[in-house]
Design a protein around this motif. Structure first.
Motif, short mmCIF file in Angstrom:
data_model
loop_
_atom_site.label_atom_id
_atom_site.label_comp_id
_atom_site.label_asym_id
_atom_site.label_seq_id
_atom_site.Cartn_x
_atom_site.Cartn_y
_atom_site.Cartn_z
N LEU A 20 0.83 -1.20 0.00
CA LEU A 20 0.00 0.00 0.00
C LEU A 20 0.87 1.26 0.00
O LEU A 20 0.58 2.23 -0.70
N ARG A 21 1.93 1.24 0.78
CA ARG A 21 2.82 2.41 0.81
C ARG A 21 3.44 2.67 -0.57
O ARG A 21 3.71 3.81 -0.93
N ALA A 22 3.66 1.57 -1.31
CA ALA A 22 4.23 1.71 -2.65
C ALA A 22 3.21 2.27 -3.65
O ALA A 22 3.57 2.62 -4.78
N GLY A 23 1.93 2.31 -3.24
CA GLY A 23 0.91 2.92 -4.09
C GLY A 23 0.40 2.03 -5.19
O GLY A 23 -0.21 2.52 -6.16
N ILE A 24 0.59 0.69 -5.05
CA ILE A 24 0.23 -0.17 -6.17
C ILE A 24 -1.22 -0.65 -6.13
O ILE A 24 -1.68 -1.33 -7.03
N GLY A 25 -1.95 -0.33 -5.04
CA GLY A 25 -3.34 -0.79 -4.97
C GLY A 25 -4.01 -0.22 -3.74
O GLY A 25 -3.44 0.56 -2.98
N ILE A 26 -5.28 -0.61 -3.55
CA ILE A 26 -6.03 -0.23 -2.37
C ILE A 26 -6.39 -1.51 -1.62
O ILE A 26 -6.22 -2.62 -2.14
N ALA A 27 -6.87 -1.38 -0.37
CA ALA A 27 -7.14 -2.57 0.42
C ALA A 27 -8.30 -2.34 1.37
O ALA A 27 -8.53 -1.22 1.85
N LEU A 28 -9.05 -3.41 1.63
CA LEU A 28 -10.13 -3.42 2.62
C LEU A 28 -9.57 -4.09 3.88
O LEU A 28 -9.38 -5.31 3.90
N LEU A 29 -9.31 -3.28 4.92
CA LEU A 29 -8.61 -3.78 6.10
C LEU A 29 -9.31 -3.33 7.38
O LEU A 29 -10.09 -2.36 7.36
#
Length: 319
Positions: free
Chosen positions: A248-257
């Motif tokens: 996520l920090r790398a900005g490659i996607g989003i997440a449901l957490l």
């Protein structure tokens, strides 16, 4: 060596000991210590007739008058004085019991194995671990991070004594104690193209690439995500939540957490919350133990220290 004629050394009468109501000794000690039935009744918050009855039963059992009652007030008989001395010794020994038990516990080299999913955020759990460590300063705690489907098996097999498990199967031979509930929200890294946006229309996220925690994602969360078309494109996945956060920090996607799991990153500005905590999307986390386990003593002690002052789930959503 001669023995005192007044205090002969004799073998104890086991029938006398077995049949004795030890509570009568406690009541008699209070009578002798407080100088009479009335004062004793007040000291132990009981009715005077009940204390008088207990004294009568005790005298009948030992077969001697222990008190003298008359115009001169309350007095112990010779037998009563000796029994009062013995009762005082018993009271002092019982008074030492708690301290002795605590001393034994402090000296126990007690291992405790916990099996948990990664990054569970629960102040209630943290407080329990702290209480356990303070009560058993020589205890050694082992934490095994496992995918949640494997946690109950770890309890069954004895690999762990206490499981911290979302979405348990509620097996009949294991015990389950509610710990907390986790809420969920969608987040992204600050370099992601959606950073700064607030999404209320779920369909807007259907085409986005998701980072997912693999088989460690609870079924209720996975089913919600799939119903909304989230994650048809996968940017990455890992069982290790720390690695999910790296992606996520790398900005490659989003997440449901879980909201609690990413609260610090949101506060620090590393992550951006694309949604509010999603109402109705939460999973309960339980502490799992095996009552037939070889080290169940340690698990029981651990559960006994679980704070009870929070009837509501204590894993809080972060706005």
């Amino acid at each position: 060596m001669t023995r005192s004629a007044s205090r002969p050394s004799v073998a104890p009468d086991r029938r006398f000991i077995r049949n004795l109501d030890w509570n009568l000794i406690k009541v008699f000690h209070e009578i002798a210590h407080n100088g009479g039935v009335t004062n004793a009744a007040s000291a132990i918050a009981r009715q005077q007739p009940a204390v008088s009855s207990a004294l009568k039963r005790f005298e009948d059992y030992v077969g001697r008058a222990l008190c003298q009652r008359g115009p001169g007030g309350f007095l112990l008989s010779d037998h009563g004085s000796r029994v009062a001395e013995i009762a005082g010794q018993i009271d002092r020994l019982v008074g030492l019991m708690e301290a002795e038990l605590e001393a034994v516990e402090k000296d126990l080299t007690l291992p405790l194995h916990l099996a948990t999913v990664g990054d569970v955020v629960s102040p209630r759990l943290d407080e329990t671990i702290g209480r356990f460590a303070r009560r058993f300063p020589k205890a050694e705690l082992f934490i095994h991070v496992l995918p949640y489907p494997e946690i109950e098996e770890a309890i069954h097999s004895g690999v762990a004594d206490v499981g911290i498990c979302p979405e348990p199967r509620m097996l009949a031979d294991l015990d389950y104690t509610f710990l907390c509930s986790e809420t969920h929200r969608v987040v992204c890294g600050r370099s992601h193209s959606l950073a700064g946006k607030h999404v209320t229309d779920w369909s807007r996220l259907a085409g986005e690439a998701f980072v997912v925690p693999g088989t460690d994602e609870a079924a209720i969360v996975r089913e919600f995500r799939q119903r909304n078309g989230w994650g048809r494109t996968t940017a990455g996945q890992s069982l290790d939540i720390g690695e999910v956060k790296r992606l996520l920090r790398a900005g490659i996607g989003i997440a449901l957490l879980p909201s609690e799991m990413v609260a610090r990153e949101i506060e620090d500005g590393e992550f951006h919350a694309l949604t509010d905590p999603i109402e109705g999307l939460s999973d309960d986390i339980f502490l799992v133990t095996n009552p037939a386990g070889q080290r169940h003593f340690a698990a029981e002690r651990f559960l006994s220290m679980l704070p009870e002052d929070s009837p509501e789930p204590d894993c809080r959503a972060v706005a």
